[in-house]
Structures are given as C-alpha cells and as structure tokens.
Design an enzyme around this catalytic site. Structure first.
Site, PDB file in Angstrom:
ATOM      1  CD  GLU A 175      -3.002  -1.147   2.221  1.00 12.63           C
ATOM      2  OE1 GLU A 175      -2.752  -0.582   3.289  1.00 12.63           O
ATOM      3  OE2 GLU A 175      -4.097  -1.702   1.997  1.00 12.63           O
ATOM      4  CD  GLU A 367      -3.904  -6.131   2.306  1.00  7.58           C
ATOM      5  OE1 GLU A 367      -4.765  -5.491   2.944  1.00  7.58           O
ATOM      6  OE2 GLU A 367      -2.685  -5.905   2.400  1.00  7.58           O
TER       7      GLU A 367
HETATM    8  C1  BGP Z   1      -4.479  -3.110   4.833  1.00  9.24           C
HETATM    9  C2  BGP Z   1      -3.143  -3.613   5.290  1.00  9.24           C
HETATM   10  C3  BGP Z   1      -3.159  -4.888   6.033  1.00  9.24           C
HETATM   11  C4  BGP Z   1      -4.424  -5.196   6.752  1.00  9.24           C
HETATM   12  C5  BGP Z   1      -5.688  -4.720   6.127  1.00  9.24           C
HETATM   13  C6  BGP Z   1      -6.910  -4.730   7.018  1.00  9.24           C
HETATM   14  O1  BGP Z   1      -4.496  -1.733   4.847  1.00  9.24           O
HETATM   15  O2  BGP Z   1      -2.270  -3.788   4.203  1.00  9.24           O
HETATM   16  O3  BGP Z   1      -1.981  -5.020   6.755  1.00  9.24           O
HETATM   17  O4  BGP Z   1      -4.364  -5.310   8.095  1.00  9.24           O
HETATM   18  O5  BGP Z   1      -5.570  -3.428   5.622  1.00  9.24           O
HETATM   19  O6  BGP Z   1      -6.845  -3.655   7.892  1.00  9.24           O
HETATM   20  P1  BGP Z   1      -7.094  -3.788   9.451  1.00  9.24           P
HETATM   21  O7  BGP Z   1      -6.155  -4.843   9.918  1.00  9.24           O
HETATM   22  O8  BGP Z   1      -6.787  -2.481  10.016  1.00  9.24           O
HETATM   23  O9  BGP Z   1      -8.514  -4.189   9.597  1.00  9.24           O
END
Ligand code: BGP
Length: 472
Positions: A175, A367
């Site tokens: 990201e 993701e």
């Molecule tokens: C993205 C990241 C991840 C992940 C995901 C979910 O932004 O790359 O590392 O964790 O989001 O976010 P969160 O864990 O805050 O729910």
C-alpha cells in the site's frame, strides 16, 4: 444481466494474504531486531511507545513463527495455489543498515517457502509491509532519508538471491500510497505528521518509488523469470453529487492515489503530479539517476480493496468517514462494517476496469475481506464459527471480479486478506477477524492459540475447487 458463464481463467491464483508483523510473533527470536510495529501497541492509529509493551498483541501475534507448517497445511486443505506473506526486514537485517544479513532469519523463510512448495503453493512475497526496522526510524527518520534506498536495495538483493528458486512473485511496498496518510506506519517516519513538511513527505514517497524501481531492476537481473508488482490501496472515489465541482474534486483526489501506480507503470511522474508539486510549493530532490531508475517498470499491478469513498468540492459537505485512513466522504447509499468501512462489491469491478483501461497490465487483487467479530460455537462436538456474513461479503466481491473478467480485464489472482485470524493493522485488535480459520486469542492477550475451521473455510475450498463456478 450478470455473466455467470465466463469462468475464471485456468491457472487463476487463489489464496490468502498476510503480513509478518501481524502473524509471526517471536518478535525477539532468531536474531530479529525491533521493527516499528513492536512499539505500536495501538496499531497505526495510536502513538508509538519507546519500547515493546506487553499490551502489544503483535509481539506474539498468532505465533506463525512456530506454527507455520500446520497453518500452511490448513491453507493447502482449502486448495490454495498462492500464499501472500511478507518478509520481516528486521529478521534479515536487524537494524536495517547492517552490512551482513542474519542467517537465522533467512533460514526461517527457507522453511516457510519449502513448506509452501511441498503443497504446490506459490509464495507471493511483500518486501516491506508496514514493518520498517525501528533503528531506521530512530537514526534516519525512515524514508525521509535517501540512505534508505541503499539499505532497501541490499535487503532486496539478499532475498532475491537467496530465494531465487523458491519465489517468483514479489511486491515491493505494501500500500505504497498510504505513506501520505500514515507516515510512521507506512514510511517509518518518526517525525509527527503535523510537523512534517509536504516537501519532506513527498521526498520520502519519492525515495520509496526509486527504491521500488531499483528492486524491480535487481529482481529481473537476479532472475529473468521473476514477476514484480507494485501494491496500492485501491478505492474508487465517486463524486458525492453530479455537480461538476464534485466530479473534479473526485478526479483530483483520485490523482493523489493514482500517482504512485502511474510512476510504477509508466516510469515517470505524470503531469498532474508535477502541477500539484508546483502549486503547493513542494520542492523535490529528483536526480537524473533517479529518473533513469524509475524507468524500470513493474510487471503487474496489485492492490488491496476494502471500500469506496465519495468526494466533494463543497467544504460544507466534507465530513470524515469512520475508519477511512485515505480521507473522503461517506457514501449515503452504502452499508458499513462494524468498523465503519463501507461495503461496495461493485466498486471492485469499477477499479479493475479503471486500472486495466489505464495501464493494460495484469492485475492482482492481493487483499480484500471483512473484519468482523466472530462467535465461536460448538456444532456436533466441533468448534466453529457460522460466519455467513463473511461468506456473503466475499461471494459478492468475487462475483464482481468475475464480471470484470467478462469485461475483458486480465486478473492474475485473488488473495483474501487474513485467511487465518491475525492482529489488525489499524487497531491492533484480535477481535477484528478476517479469517477462514479462527485463532483462539483475545484482545487482552488470553487464549490458547488453537486453530478452528469456520464455515467459510469449506465455502472457500469449494470456490477454489470449482475455480469460481460455485459463486452465487
Ligand atoms: C491493509 C493492510 C493490512 C491489513 C488490512 C486490514 O491496509 O495492508 O496489513 O491489516 O488493511 O486492515 P485492518 O487490519 O486495520 O482491519
């Protein structure tokens, strides 16, 4: 009419995505140095501490460091053909600027990749996933310093050479466009955001872009078959109303995101970025050598997709969305998760089409998923979670991926976020669960760390087995 006939292409990569700091634990084992995550007990939205504190769930996380073989067995049981992980930079170079790598750290990932190979699972490896070595933050202020390009290059070359025959797919920075919003978590920058000048922030982003292009070049030199992608947060930005003022506001907000992949794919800064720098007094040190390196462009574009947002040019209507780190205005037509992330499956088709039309590069959804509170129950003597809400979310998003493939978009694969419950990046909670596999660990750190298959485990196995034909 939805197109239910077009299958996902043969060889489509199905799997799940994780990050070292959110699963491994063992934060001080095997010669590992500290990373910024070890001093961020509240996740990306709380201030750092001076040293690791016991309330930081990432220190033990879900103990993947010791349980990786059993966890990969479970992924194989679901039929994964790809597994996204990150290499913790501070396991390989404990301080980030060390001259020699830490053999114990390298050997750990050898074991992980060998386990994947045993099951025919392709590793998809992120080099830097929100886990800059802490020393680089303290001694250099993270990516604000040009020195980090050289340290990152050494790290990248070391792992490209070591895992040449084990890893084909690489992502340079997780990201990367989030650095503008989360300078510490994303860019390892210790200076508080409020004190960071726009020039310093964009200079740090520029250093990452150069480092990313350099890593792409090195990966191809080490292994001509390596495939390197950039990784960005993707969120469609809709105008809040049909007023052209809102349409332009949405376009300009989109530019701030697209700039990062434009540089990765086109090898140079786009005109709209240069205009933004000019008009905001942002002065950057961009050398001729940098420009030369930026020409080493990526093989594919990967992204996370969780939500869409709206934008408006009317200051009176500009309200912040809960849980939306990238800014933007909430969409009045969409529901939201328990953490305020607005749910928009069709937005995924929009993004896939936009990215494909813009770059004509293969796309990889690395993701996507629903963070939700789960209830462990017993059914016929077996502990499980009846997570129909998660199945519905993933089904609806994958149907839109299928739609985009029917539109002609080239999609390489899909890795849902957190196939096994892990520690949240933004809130550092265990209770924000994404997995097909439940991990018995609670926000207060209690729990046995036992793993249990949720209802979605069988559902995802069916989706993979039928290459998407079981989607509704
Ligand atoms: C993205 C990241 C991840 C992940 C995901 C979910 O932004 O790359 O590392 O964790 O989001 O976010 P969160 O864990 O805050 O729910």
């Amino acid at each position: 009419m939805p197109d239910t006939t077009t299958p996902f292409p043969q060889g489509f990569l199905w799997g799940g995505a994780t990050a070292a700091n959110q699963i491994e634990g063992a934060y001080a084992e095997g010669g590992k140095g500290l990373s910024i995550q070890d001093v961020l007990p509240g996740g990306g939205i709380a201030p750092r501490t001076d040293a690791p504190t016991p309330d930081n769930l990432k220190l033990e996380a879900i103990d993947f460091y010791h349980r990786y073989a059993a966890d990969i067995d479970l992924f194989a049981e679901m039929g994964f053909s790809v597994f996204r992980i990150s290499i913790a930079w501070s396991r390989i170079f404990p301080n980030g600027d060390d001259a020699e790598p830490n053999e114990e750290g390298l050997a750990f990932y050898d074991r992980v990749f060998d386990e994947c190979a045993r099951h025919g699972i392709e590793p998809l490896v992120t080099l830097s996933h929100y886990e800059t070595p802490l020393h680089l933050t303290e001694a250099y202020d993270g990516w604000v310093s040009r020195d980090l390009i050289g340290f990152y290059e050494r790290f990248a070359r070391t792992v490209f050479e070591r895992y040449r025959d084990k890893v084909t797919y690489w992502l340079t920075f997780n990201e990367i466009n989030s650095i503008l919003h989360l300078p510490l978590m994303s860019g390892g920058i210790g200076t508080p955001k409020a004190e960071l000048s726009p020039s310093a922030l964009f200079q740090a982003a520029h250093h990452e872009l150069v480092a990313s292009a350099l890593a792409t070049k090195v990966a191809h030199e080490v292994n001509p078959d390596a495939r390197v992608g950039c990784m960005v947060i993707a969120a469609p930005i809709y105008p809040l109303t049909p007023d052209p003022v809102d349409v332009v506001a949405a376009m300009e907000a989109d530019h701030a995101n697209l700039m990062f992949s434009d540089v990765h794919v086109r090898g140079a800064y786009p005109g709209y970025a240069l205009r933004y720098f000019r008009e905001h007094g942002i002065v950057l040190d961009i050398t001729d050598a940098d420009r030369e390196i930026l020409r080493h462009t990526v093989d594919f574009v990967s992204f996370s997709y969780y939500m869409s947002v709206c934008e408006t040019g009317d200051p009176a209507r500009k309200t912040a969305g809960e849980g939306n780190i990238m800014g933007g205005v909430p969409n009045p037509t969409l529901p939201a998760s328990e953490w305020g992330w607005q749910i928009d499956p069709r937005g995924l088709r929009v993004i896939l089409n936009q990215f494909w039309d813009r770059w004509q590069k293969p796309l990889f959804i690395v993701e996507n998923g629903l963070g939700a509170r789960d209830q462990l129950v017993e059914v016929d003597g077996v502990r499980t979670v009846i997570d129909d809400y998660r199945i519905a979310y993933l089904n609806d998003h994958l149907v839109q991926v299928r739609e985009a493939i029917s539109d002609g978009v080239q999609v390489m694969g899909y890795t849902s976020w957190g196939p096994i419950d892990l520690v949240s990046a933004s809130t550092a909670q265990m209770s924000k669960r994404y997995g097909f596999i439940y991990v018995d660990r609670n926000d207060d750190g209690t729990g046995t760390l036992e793993r249990y298959r949720k209802k979605s485990f069988g559902w995802y196995a069916d989706v993979i087995r039928t290459n998407g034909a079981s989607l509704r």
